[in-house]
Design an enzyme around this catalytic site. Structure first.
Site, mmCIF file in Angstrom:
data_model
loop_
_atom_site.group_PDB
_atom_site.id
_atom_site.type_symbol
_atom_site.label_atom_id
_atom_site.label_comp_id
_atom_site.label_asym_id
_atom_site.label_seq_id
_atom_site.Cartn_x
_atom_site.Cartn_y
_atom_site.Cartn_z
ATOM 1 N N ARG A 217 0.857 -1.032 0.228
ATOM 2 C CA ARG A 217 0.168 -0.058 -0.151
ATOM 3 C C ARG A 217 0.928 1.323 -0.030
ATOM 4 O O ARG A 217 0.559 2.279 -0.568
ATOM 5 C CB ARG A 217 -1.076 -0.127 1.147
ATOM 6 C CG ARG A 217 -1.834 1.444 1.325
ATOM 7 C CD ARG A 217 -2.876 1.142 2.421
ATOM 8 N NE ARG A 217 -3.539 2.484 2.882
ATOM 9 C CZ ARG A 217 -4.646 2.810 2.437
ATOM 10 N NH1 ARG A 217 -5.296 2.261 1.252
ATOM 11 N NH2 ARG A 217 -5.017 3.936 2.664
ATOM 12 N N VAL B 31 -6.497 8.019 -1.878
ATOM 13 C CA VAL B 31 -6.476 6.536 -1.714
ATOM 14 C C VAL B 31 -7.362 6.146 -0.460
ATOM 15 O O VAL B 31 -7.117 6.935 0.391
ATOM 16 C CB VAL B 31 -4.806 6.079 -1.285
ATOM 17 C CG1 VAL B 31 -5.010 4.491 -1.319
ATOM 18 C CG2 VAL B 31 -4.083 6.272 -2.421
ATOM 19 N N SER B 32 -8.410 5.603 -0.798
ATOM 20 C CA SER B 32 -9.601 5.504 0.173
ATOM 21 C C SER B 32 -8.801 4.567 1.659
ATOM 22 O O SER B 32 -7.922 3.808 1.578
ATOM 23 C CB SER B 32 -10.557 4.606 -0.265
ATOM 24 O OG SER B 32 -11.175 5.283 -1.226
ATOM 25 N N ALA B 33 -9.496 4.695 2.723
ATOM 26 C CA ALA B 33 -9.157 4.092 3.785
ATOM 27 C C ALA B 33 -9.074 2.564 3.737
ATOM 28 O O ALA B 33 -9.991 2.079 2.883
ATOM 29 C CB ALA B 33 -9.913 4.360 5.002
ATOM 30 N N GLN C 1 -11.916 0.012 1.507
ATOM 31 C CA GLN C 1 -11.554 -0.734 0.601
ATOM 32 C C GLN C 1 -11.974 -2.102 0.795
ATOM 33 O O GLN C 1 -12.387 -3.144 -0.267
ATOM 34 C CB GLN C 1 -10.269 -0.469 0.055
ATOM 35 C CG GLN C 1 -9.840 0.868 -0.299
ATOM 36 C CD GLN C 1 -8.399 1.062 -0.614
ATOM 37 O OE1 GLN C 1 -7.610 1.032 0.548
ATOM 38 N NE2 GLN C 1 -7.890 1.732 -1.691
#
Length: 414
Positions: free
Chosen positions: A40, A73-75, A79
């Site tokens: 990530r 970038v979503s949590a 996701q």
């Protein structure tokens, strides 16, 4: 415990994934394996390692001229939730609307070498960044395209799954046209101001929800963009947000908070950390004058005491309104209603009655949400709150006993 400043990325990734499994955000082995594999931090180089691997924190990657995040970038927990909703399997063809790179890489791990992933975005900066990061991390087979999602994903055939990672107000026909029969669409959909990540299964010409989860996303850009309208009261301290149902005479609310407050308590209680998403959806479906109240924290004088200062359930009726309040109890909290205006007592009573009806008849229920083409006649729709948008007619439908009576809201283009 791992110290985020000294741990290596692999240890942080393991700790994050372990946390998501414990919390129930990750439930399947396929999603777990993807989270344990994809680095990530490589998709969030702007952030410190601790932020990149925080289970509940998004990483903004682009802001507009007003400082508002327009890409992120979503949590990880969000996701994971959406990937579990999608239920993609090895060998499937998957599309994503809203690029960042990381989520597409997770999908690529899930579908494997026999599947395919394509991700699109309207912003060339976002697609360029996603392409570079995917190539750098070994996910070069993921296709990245620059396109307005209103028209679907270009040069792509039938999709088994379509996952939308930006907040949508409507569902364009192009999205379902690309779905395989019995395919699934996962989309953060806004209905009467409330956003839910909904997993829809295709059923012929309609979509039928199978799950809905509370979420928040940056909003759609391009032809599908649709802004809420904001009515400011008492300068800029208090605002009423409308997806639909803009008041016929907004000036009628001038001075509404100068009247005496009416307080009513419902006897409806909630335990600590008990989810209340069903209550919110019930009220949104039941109340014709439904809107959301926001209080500016920098200007807050304490005049109002809403249950939620960012997006509080409110019922508006002409020159009067009532909003959801809360007070502590020995084992949780009790919901109440505060009313203002000449007809405060009547409006507050209406909100109290709907809260009590939800508590009595639907506390354990979740609605089924149907999506039909906008041309579908009223008589062909199931019972429930009908919300007519540009492309679709949505129906929020509850179990029959004590169900919300059929009513219609038209959400006009702003």
């Amino acid at each position: 415990m791992i110290h985020p400043e000294t741990a290596d990325p692999e240890a942080l990734r393991t700790a994050m994934t372990d946390q998501l499994v414990r919390e129930g955000a990750i439930r399947s082995k396929e999603v777990e394996a993807a989270f344990r594999t994809v680095p990530r931090h490589e998709f969030a180089p702007e952030a410190p390692l601790a932020q990149a691997y925080s289970a509940h924190e998004a990483v903004p990657t682009k802001k507009n001229e007003h400082g508002i995040t327009i890409s992120s970038v979503s949590a990880p927990d969000v996701q994971a939730m959406m990937l579990e909703q999608a239920g993609a399997q090895a060998g499937m063809r998957v599309g994503e609307i809203g690029s960042g790179g990381y989520n597409a890489a997770l999908m690529a791990e899930i579908v494997g070498p026999d599947g395919s992933v394509v991700t699109i975005d309207i912003d060339p900066d976002v697609t360029s960044r996603a392409r570079q990061l995917l190539d750098r991390t070994g996910y070069g087979t993921v296709q990245v395209a620059l396109a307005d999602a209103e028209h679907g994903i270009p040069d792509t055939g039938t999709l088994d799954r379509l996952v939308v990672t930006v907040g949508a107000w409507d569902i364009p026909p192009a999205w379902t046209d690309q779905l395989a029969e019995h395919g699934r669409l996962v989309v953060p959909l806004r209905m009467r101001g409330l956003t839910r990540s909904i997993a829809f299964d295709r059923d012929g010409e309609r979509l039928v929800s199978r799950s809905a989860e509370v979420c928040g996303f940056v909003t759609m850009q391009g032809e599908g963009e649709h802004a809420e309208r904001l009515l400011l009261i008492r300068g800029k301290e208090i605002g009423l947000r409308f997806d639909d149902g803009w008041p016929a005479d907004p000036d009628a609310l001038n001075g509404v908070f100068d009247t005496d407050r009416v307080e009513k308590w419902t006897g409806v209680t909630v335990a600590p950390r008990e989810p209340i998403k069903g209550m919110q959806m019930w009220l949104a479906a039941a109340l014709d004058g439904f809107c959301l109240m926001s209080v500016d924290t920098d200007l807050d004088t304490g005049l109002v005491a809403p249950q939620n200062r960012r997006a509080n359930i409110t019922l508006l009726d002409g020159d009067s309104l009532a909003y959801l309040a809360i007070r502590r109890t020995a084992d949780g909290a009790e919901f109440g209603v505060h009313g203002y205006g000449p007809n405060a007592d009547r409006v507050a009573t209406s909100l109290v009655e709907e809260l009590q009806k939800w508590d009595r008849d639907h506390r354990q229920d979740e609605p089924v949400i149907y999506v039909y083409p906008a041309s579908t006649p009223e008589a062909d729709l199931p019972a429930g709150r009908v919300i007519t948008k540009r492309h679709r007619r949505l129906v929020i439908s509850w179990p029959q006993e004590g169900q919300v009576s059929k009513s219609t809201v038209t959400e006009k283009e702003k």
